[in-house]
Design a protein around this motif. Structure first.
Motif, mmCIF file in Angstrom:
data_model
loop_
_atom_site.group_PDB
_atom_site.id
_atom_site.type_symbol
_atom_site.label_atom_id
_atom_site.label_comp_id
_atom_site.label_asym_id
_atom_site.label_seq_id
_atom_site.Cartn_x
_atom_site.Cartn_y
_atom_site.Cartn_z
ATOM 1 N N THR A 90 -25.167 -23.391 11.234
ATOM 2 C CA THR A 90 -26.197 -23.295 10.199
ATOM 3 C C THR A 90 -27.165 -24.448 10.459
ATOM 4 O O THR A 90 -26.989 -25.221 11.413
ATOM 5 N N GLN A 91 -28.134 -24.591 9.595
ATOM 6 C CA GLN A 91 -29.074 -25.698 9.752
ATOM 7 C C GLN A 91 -28.349 -27.045 9.704
ATOM 8 O O GLN A 91 -28.732 -27.987 10.386
ATOM 9 N N SER A 92 -27.266 -27.123 8.932
ATOM 10 C CA SER A 92 -26.586 -28.403 8.733
ATOM 11 C C SER A 92 -25.171 -28.456 9.298
ATOM 12 O O SER A 92 -24.462 -29.426 9.075
ATOM 13 N N SER A 93 -24.773 -27.422 10.037
ATOM 14 C CA SER A 93 -23.419 -27.450 10.599
ATOM 15 C C SER A 93 -23.414 -26.871 12.017
ATOM 16 O O SER A 93 -24.201 -25.987 12.337
ATOM 17 N N PRO A 94 -22.509 -27.373 12.848
ATOM 18 C CA PRO A 94 -22.498 -26.953 14.244
ATOM 19 C C PRO A 94 -21.820 -25.594 14.443
ATOM 20 O O PRO A 94 -21.052 -25.138 13.597
ATOM 21 N N GLU A 95 -22.118 -25.001 15.591
ATOM 22 C CA GLU A 95 -21.339 -23.847 16.040
ATOM 23 C C GLU A 95 -19.995 -24.390 16.499
ATOM 24 O O GLU A 95 -19.934 -25.395 17.207
ATOM 25 N N ILE A 96 -18.926 -23.732 16.087
ATOM 26 C CA ILE A 96 -17.578 -24.176 16.462
ATOM 27 C C ILE A 96 -16.816 -22.975 16.987
ATOM 28 O O ILE A 96 -16.752 -21.939 16.328
ATOM 29 N N ARG A 97 -16.249 -23.123 18.191
ATOM 30 C CA ARG A 97 -15.459 -22.050 18.785
ATOM 31 C C ARG A 97 -14.155 -22.628 19.321
ATOM 32 O O ARG A 97 -14.169 -23.571 20.105
ATOM 33 N N GLY A 98 -13.057 -22.050 18.896
ATOM 34 C CA GLY A 98 -11.760 -22.438 19.414
ATOM 35 C C GLY A 98 -11.250 -21.364 20.361
ATOM 36 O O GLY A 98 -11.105 -20.208 19.966
ATOM 37 N N ASP A 99 -11.032 -21.742 21.602
ATOM 38 C CA ASP A 99 -10.544 -20.837 22.641
ATOM 39 C C ASP A 99 -9.069 -21.173 22.891
ATOM 40 O O ASP A 99 -8.742 -22.054 23.679
ATOM 41 N N TRP A 100 -8.186 -20.475 22.167
ATOM 42 C CA TRP A 100 -6.755 -20.756 22.209
ATOM 43 C C TRP A 100 -6.192 -20.575 23.616
ATOM 44 O O TRP A 100 -5.432 -21.409 24.110
ATOM 45 N N GLU A 101 -6.576 -19.489 24.260
ATOM 46 C CA GLU A 101 -6.025 -19.160 25.581
ATOM 47 C C GLU A 101 -6.311 -20.254 26.607
ATOM 48 O O GLU A 101 -5.466 -20.570 27.443
ATOM 49 N N GLU B 183 -22.830 -30.169 3.312
ATOM 50 C CA GLU B 183 -22.628 -30.726 1.985
ATOM 51 C C GLU B 183 -21.165 -31.127 1.777
ATOM 52 O O GLU B 183 -20.871 -32.147 1.174
ATOM 53 N N ASN B 184 -20.244 -30.319 2.303
ATOM 54 C CA ASN B 184 -18.820 -30.620 2.168
ATOM 55 C C ASN B 184 -18.146 -30.493 3.533
ATOM 56 O O ASN B 184 -17.734 -29.419 3.937
ATOM 57 N N SER B 185 -18.042 -31.616 4.241
ATOM 58 C CA SER B 185 -17.468 -31.607 5.582
ATOM 59 C C SER B 185 -16.019 -31.143 5.589
ATOM 60 O O SER B 185 -15.598 -30.437 6.500
ATOM 61 N N TYR B 186 -15.252 -31.544 4.578
ATOM 62 C CA TYR B 186 -13.841 -31.178 4.565
ATOM 63 C C TYR B 186 -13.658 -29.675 4.411
ATOM 64 O O TYR B 186 -12.756 -29.091 4.998
ATOM 65 N N GLU B 187 -14.544 -29.061 3.633
ATOM 66 C CA GLU B 187 -14.478 -27.609 3.491
ATOM 67 C C GLU B 187 -14.821 -26.938 4.822
ATOM 68 O O GLU B 187 -14.134 -26.033 5.274
ATOM 69 N N SER C 249 -21.016 -31.112 21.912
ATOM 70 C CA SER C 249 -22.455 -31.325 22.107
ATOM 71 C C SER C 249 -23.048 -31.532 20.723
ATOM 72 O O SER C 249 -23.876 -30.756 20.255
ATOM 73 N N LEU C 250 -22.552 -32.571 20.077
ATOM 74 C CA LEU C 250 -22.977 -32.859 18.710
ATOM 75 C C LEU C 250 -24.183 -33.780 18.744
ATOM 76 O O LEU C 250 -24.200 -34.778 19.458
ATOM 77 N N VAL C 251 -25.203 -33.429 17.980
ATOM 78 C CA VAL C 251 -26.463 -34.152 18.008
ATOM 79 C C VAL C 251 -26.509 -35.227 16.926
ATOM 80 O O VAL C 251 -26.925 -36.347 17.164
ATOM 81 N N TYR C 252 -26.067 -34.858 15.737
ATOM 82 C CA TYR C 252 -26.074 -35.785 14.606
ATOM 83 C C TYR C 252 -24.840 -35.519 13.759
ATOM 84 O O TYR C 252 -24.481 -34.369 13.529
ATOM 85 N N LEU C 253 -24.185 -36.588 13.297
ATOM 86 C CA LEU C 253 -23.046 -36.456 12.391
ATOM 87 C C LEU C 253 -23.270 -37.368 11.201
ATOM 88 O O LEU C 253 -23.588 -38.548 11.374
ATOM 89 N N ASN C 254 -23.054 -36.817 9.997
ATOM 90 C CA ASN C 254 -23.115 -37.670 8.816
ATOM 91 C C ASN C 254 -21.768 -38.385 8.657
ATOM 92 O O ASN C 254 -20.828 -38.150 9.413
ATOM 93 N N THR C 255 -21.693 -39.262 7.677
ATOM 94 C CA THR C 255 -20.499 -40.091 7.510
ATOM 95 C C THR C 255 -19.235 -39.274 7.303
ATOM 96 O O THR C 255 -18.192 -39.564 7.903
ATOM 97 N N SER C 256 -19.295 -38.224 6.490
ATOM 98 C CA SER C 256 -18.078 -37.438 6.245
ATOM 99 C C SER C 256 -17.681 -36.628 7.478
ATOM 100 O O SER C 256 -16.495 -36.418 7.727
ATOM 101 N N SER C 257 -18.645 -36.210 8.287
ATOM 102 C CA SER C 257 -18.317 -35.518 9.541
ATOM 103 C C SER C 257 -17.654 -36.480 10.522
ATOM 104 O O SER C 257 -16.714 -36.113 11.235
ATOM 105 N N ILE C 258 -18.133 -37.720 10.539
ATOM 106 C CA ILE C 258 -17.527 -38.738 11.405
ATOM 107 C C ILE C 258 -16.072 -38.950 11.007
ATOM 108 O O ILE C 258 -15.186 -39.042 11.856
#
Length: 124
Positions: free
Chosen positions: A9-20, A33-37, A62-71
Motif C-alpha cells: 500500500t502507500q504506507s506498507s511494503p509488498e511482502i512475499r513468503g516463499d516457503w519452498e 498505522e499499526n505495524s503489529y497488525e 528492499s525497504l526504503v523507509y521504516l517508521n519506529t514501530s516497523s523498526i
C-alpha cells in the motif's frame, strides 16, 4: 498455508513468503498505522518456518523507509533469527538499497551490528 502474500500500500511494503525456497521478500516503505497488525502474519510465518523446517531462511529486503514501530518489528524478527543462528540454523539477510538513500544503508548497518548471522547490505 505456507505461502505468504501481503500486497503493498502507500504506507506498507509488498511482502512475499516463499516457503519452498525459504525466502521472505519485503519491498517498499513501511510506516503503517499499526505495524503489529500488519506484521503479525509475517512474524508468525517466520516463527513457523523456523520451527517446522530445517531449511535455511533468507530475508531479501528492499525497504526504503521504516517508521519506529516497523523498526521494532524488524528487530523482533532479527532477534528470532539470531536465536536460531546460535543453534547452527542457517539464516541470513540480504538488504538491498538505493545508493542515493544513505539513511537506509545506515539503518541496515545498525541492524547488522546486532546480528552474528550473514547480513549483506547491497547498494545498487
Amino acid at each position: 498455508m505456507n505461502e505468504l502474500l501481503i500486497n503493498s500500500t502507500q504506507s506498507s511494503p509488498e511482502i512475499r513468503g516463499d516457503w519452498e525456497n525459504g525466502i521472505l521478500y519485503m519491498k517498499g516503505d513501511s510506516y503503517p498505522e499499526n505495524s503489529y497488525e500488519l506484521y503479525s502474519d509475517v512474524v508468525a510465518w517466520v516463527s513457523r518456518f523456523l520451527k517446522e523446517t530445517s531449511s535455511p531462511l533468507t530475508l531479501e529486503l528492499s525497504l526504503v523507509y521504516l517508521n519506529t514501530s516497523s523498526i521494532k518489528v524488524m528487530m523482533d524478527i532479527f532477534d528470532e533469527m539470531e536465536e536460531m543462528h546460535q543453534t547452527d540454523r542457517q539464516v541470513s539477510v540480504k538488504w538491498f538499497y538505493d545508493e542515493d538513500n544513505e539513511r537506509v544503508a545506515e539503518l541496515a548497518e545498525e541492524f547488522k551490528e546486532d546480528c552474528s548471522f550473514p547480513f549483506d547490505i547491497i547498494g545498487g
